[in-house]
Design an enzyme around this catalytic site. Structure first.
Site, PDB file in Angstrom:
ATOM      1  N   ALA A 294     -32.666   8.330 -23.101  1.00  0.00           N
ATOM      2  CA  ALA A 294     -33.537   7.170 -22.860  1.00  0.00           C
ATOM      3  C   ALA A 294     -34.125   6.715 -24.180  1.00  0.00           C
ATOM      4  O   ALA A 294     -34.280   7.508 -25.099  1.00  0.00           O
ATOM      5  CB  ALA A 294     -34.674   7.554 -21.911  1.00  0.00           C
ATOM      6  N   ASP A 295     -34.467   5.444 -24.254  1.00  0.00           N
ATOM      7  CA  ASP A 295     -35.170   4.991 -25.454  1.00  0.00           C
ATOM      8  C   ASP A 295     -36.582   5.587 -25.413  1.00  0.00           C
ATOM      9  O   ASP A 295     -37.035   6.136 -24.413  1.00  0.00           O
ATOM     10  CB  ASP A 295     -35.197   3.451 -25.488  1.00  0.00           C
ATOM     11  N   TRP A 296     -37.275   5.446 -26.545  1.00  0.00           N
ATOM     12  CA  TRP A 296     -38.582   6.064 -26.737  1.00  0.00           C
ATOM     13  C   TRP A 296     -39.540   5.735 -25.584  1.00  0.00           C
ATOM     14  O   TRP A 296     -39.882   4.576 -25.375  1.00  0.00           O
ATOM     15  CB  TRP A 296     -39.168   5.547 -28.055  1.00  0.00           C
ATOM     16  N   ALA A 298     -39.126   5.385 -22.616  1.00  0.00           N
ATOM     17  CA  ALA A 298     -38.594   4.430 -21.632  1.00  0.00           C
ATOM     18  C   ALA A 298     -38.654   4.984 -20.224  1.00  0.00           C
ATOM     19  O   ALA A 298     -38.782   4.238 -19.260  1.00  0.00           O
ATOM     20  CB  ALA A 298     -37.157   4.060 -21.988  1.00  0.00           C
TER      21      ALA A 298
END
Ligand code: GLC
Length: 737
Positions: A294-296, A298
């Site tokens: 996942a992105d930061w 997210a």
């Protein structure tokens, strides 16, 4: 299929490894530590030995030490968490990383090494031009080489996983992250995605010169409404398939090790909770065998996106959708155990995610070589080859947008170099500069012009104004040197922080003070060369008429000054062409070449401004003249299963040797789904000596180049009339069964 195979092998090896375990005399190495075994065998054996808690910890990535990413919320953490899967590593050498690895392996029951990742977007310490600029080189081989250099510097500095390439197709320059991708076209972005993955990963991920790549941000992030970052995106399923997904499919086919899920929501379902895209498309339809991070934050952000009530539900939604690793927010660490206990998450899904992560750690060779060799700086960064390549990339990515009356190459006695970018080095680096340093930038534009021309030309300098603000006090000094000069070189542009993440701007125009400086200099009546340093397409409608020549330098990296000086002197013949449209004004957005046909192509135009962009996709001039012959095809009717080799001759009719890129487009004016007016399907760049001619070929394969895709992602090919186009040349082709 890969995932299914892996699960089956896990089940099979659960049983076998139990037997083998019994067969292992005490003291012999366990199977997973046997480098002679296959990755799947080792994964299965190791998994069979792990507790649920150990498995769940592998599914988390955390930061340790300083967090240099200003956009990422989060405290500086010095909490070492034994057993965690990965850290984002912010240091520029391997010492701390190795000590963390050693600390981990001293306490890890099964000796599972840590995985260290970092944002290496256009270089680690040798900073190359921003990716948007690199795309303008139309040189995928060079892009791959630049990524290979970044991989070498990163791996030798303790990072074995880079959150790159960013392959979001973007057409709205107000979105700051347009700087990080390869522009507006899906085919071009696909080609550069493949080149980047090949450059980063090489042929062996365990090599000290290779890193694992990460395709990001899956998917449709470039559609952020109004160009405002992190916003929701609305996109038709058909547009997802014909524009935004192709680069990811190409990157997956190229063997990308990981994919990062995006922040944005897609038609109401956040990318990070999107089972259809993450599992049904990415993992099942495309058979992606790596893992999704996942992105930061997210996962936790699913709460603010309105699909999760709390971190536990966010963990459930992301993990069930197909996100294997949770970056930073610990939703997985804190809640997956309970979700398994409650029967909401099956252990098989935990095992699948852990297996994907362990497989990469085995492929990277981290079990055999968990420590990076601690080399001195002069053996791993800013090496001569690295800087030569950065120079070459900068030279090939700059775009000559205008050159009236052949003002360039410069030929004058005295040149005034004016503007906020004229003697600036910092803002040549661009956004996402990893460990790039201002002191590594080899001179400003002013420095390099003096170096390039030596005594042949006198250079005067004045900043004239800042990048923004309204202080005109420097205009007088700029005017004074302008009066003494034969030619003015105005160096304008953006600061690094004006593009990249969380850097949306409501207008593509440069700050008014910069336009005012240019207008003031125009009053001197001297010819003006404009040099632009920016991370997005700019609004130049008021600026362009004041300039005789315009060079788009982009944010060219540490060797940009030398490259620009080479172009202004004529030592380098510019060969860049735009990979993104420059609208006439911000009000034209969205403005890109591959739009769908209007119902009334000759009506519906703006009443107040022209409806054409200022500079179209593919625009770029040279110091020489390339003359295109007619398009040739051996026959004008082909069957679906036939190939066709088209050709066109290009003559260098000028006095400069140069490189030319030929872009091949197709159009399908009548299709069961309305298609873009034209679609890029191939491009090739060749060196052509002055006075000589080169033939460019396009091997057209109907299934690949004439087919289209529907809202379900099904590719289809219809008989009928097609056109193949190069520049203003167009040839008809009939496709029959
Ligand atoms: C950021 C970015 C992403 C980056 C990640 C780790 O917010 O969206 O591109 O890789 O966080 O820094």
């Amino acid at each position: 299929m890969k995932t299914l195979f892996r699960i089956c092998s896990i089940v099979l090896f659960f049983g076998l490894s139990f037997l083998l375990d019994c067969a292992y005399p005490a003291g012999e190495i366990p199977l997973y530590k046997d480098a002679g075994r296959t990755v799947d065998e080792r994964v299965a054996d190791l998994l069979s030995r792990m507790t649920l808690e150990e498995k769940i910890l592998q599914l988390n990535q955390y930061i340790l030490g300083e967090n240099s990413n200003v956009n990422n919320i989060g405290e500086v953490s010095d909490t070492f968490i034994p057993g965690i899967g990965s850290y984002i590593y912010f240091n520029d050498n391997a010492v701390l990383r190795n000590s963390l690895q050693r600390r981990e392996l001293e306490v890890s029951r099964l000796g599972i090494p840590l995985l260290f990742g970092f944002d290496v977007i256009h270089g680690f310490r040798t900073i190359f031009p921003i990716p948007l600029a690199q795309a303008c080189s139309w040189n995928p081989e060079l892009v791959g080489q630049a990524c290979a250099v970044a991989a070498q510097e990163a791996r030798m500095s303790g990072v074995e996983w880079v959150f790159s390439p960013m392959i979001d197709v973007a057409r709205d320059g107000r979105w700051g992250r347009v700087a990080e991708g390869y522009g507006e076209d899906p085919y071009a972005t696909s080609v550069f995605a493949v080149a980047a993955v090949g450059g980063y990963q090489g042929s062996d991920l365990s090599s000290p010169r290779s890193v694992a790549a990460c395709l990001k941000h899956f998917v449709g992030y470039g559609l952020s409404q109004g160009g405002r970052d992190y916003e929701a995106t609305d996109v038709s399923p058909q547009a997802l398939w014909d524009t935004y997904l192709p680069p990811y499919e190409a990157g997956v086919c190229a063997g990308a090790a990981t994919v990062m899920s995006a922040f944005n929501d897609i038609n109401g379902t956040p990318a990070t909770a999107n089972h259809y895209l993450l599992t049904e498309v990415l993992k099942e339809k495309w058979d992606f065998g790596g893992f999704v991070v996942a992105d930061w934050n997210a996962v936790e952000q699913l709460i603010s996106q309105g699909v999760a009530a709390d971190k536990k539900e966010a963990a459930y939604k992301a993990f069930a959708a197909g996100v294997d690793m949770d970056m930073k927010d610990f939703c997985y660490k804190d809640h997956l155990g309970a979700l398994v206990a409650e029967g909401k998450i099956p252990v098989a899904r935990i095992d699948e995610a852990v297996a994907n992560i362990l497989a990469l750690k085995f492929r990277l060779g981290l079990f055999e070589q968990p420590y990076a060799v601690e080399l001195p700086e002069d053996e791993r960064i800013l090496l001569p080859y690295n800087k030569e390549l950065a120079t070459k990339m900068a030279e090939e990515s700059m775009v000559l947008l205008k050159n009236d009356n052949g003002l360039l190459p410069l030929c004058a006695k005295t040149v005034a170099v004016i503007g906020p970018m004229a003697d600036n080095r910092e803002h040549m680096l661009g956004s996402w500069t990893a460990h790039g340093r201002v002191e590594d930038v080899e001179g400003s534009i002013y420095d390099n012009l003096q170096k390039e021309f030596g005594k042949k030309m006198d250079f005067l300098y004045a900043a004239g104004c800042g990048f923004d603000g309204d202080d005109r006090s420097g205009f007088a000094e700029a005017r004074a040197i302008a009066e003494q000069a034969d030619v003015l070189v105005l160096c304008l542009g953006e600061k690094n922080a004006w593009s990249g993440e969380n850097a949306s701007r409501s207008t593509l125009a440069l700050p008014a003070i910069q336009e005012a400086l240019l207008q003031d200099m125009k009053k001197t009546g001297k010819p003006i060369v404009l040099v632009l340093s920016n991370g997005r397409p700019l609004e130049l409608c008021r600026i362009e008429p004041l300039c005789d020549a315009i060079v788009e330098m982009w944010q060219p990296g540490i060797m940009g000054g030398k490259a620009l000086a080479g172009i202004l002197s004529g030592r380098i013949n510019p060969s860049g062409k735009l990979s993104i449209t420059f609208p006439l004004t911000t009000g034209q957005i969205p403005m890109y070449y591959n739009t769908r046909q209007s119902a009334r192509p000759f009506q519906g135009k703006y009443q107040d401004i022209p409806t054409e962009p200022l500079y179209a996709f593919g625009h770029g001039l040279s110091y020489t003249t390339f003359e295109y012959g007619d398009l040739y095809l051996p026959k004008d009717t082909i069957r679906k299963n036939e190939k066709l080799r088209l050709e066109i001759q290009v003559t260098n009719a000028g006095n400069f040797d140069g490189k030319e890129t030929v872009h091949w487009f197709v159009s399908d004016p009548t299709c069961s789904i309305s298609r873009p007016v034209k679609e890029l399907k191939f491009f090739e760049k060749q060196f052509i000596e002055a006075g000589t001619c080169r033939t460019f070929y396009f091997e057209l394969i109907p299934e690949r180049d004439l087919s289209f895709v529907n809202a379900q992602g099904e590719r289809f090919l219809e008989t009928g009339t097609y056109y193949v186009m190069v520049k203003d040349k167009k040839i008809k082709l009939e496709l029959i069964d």
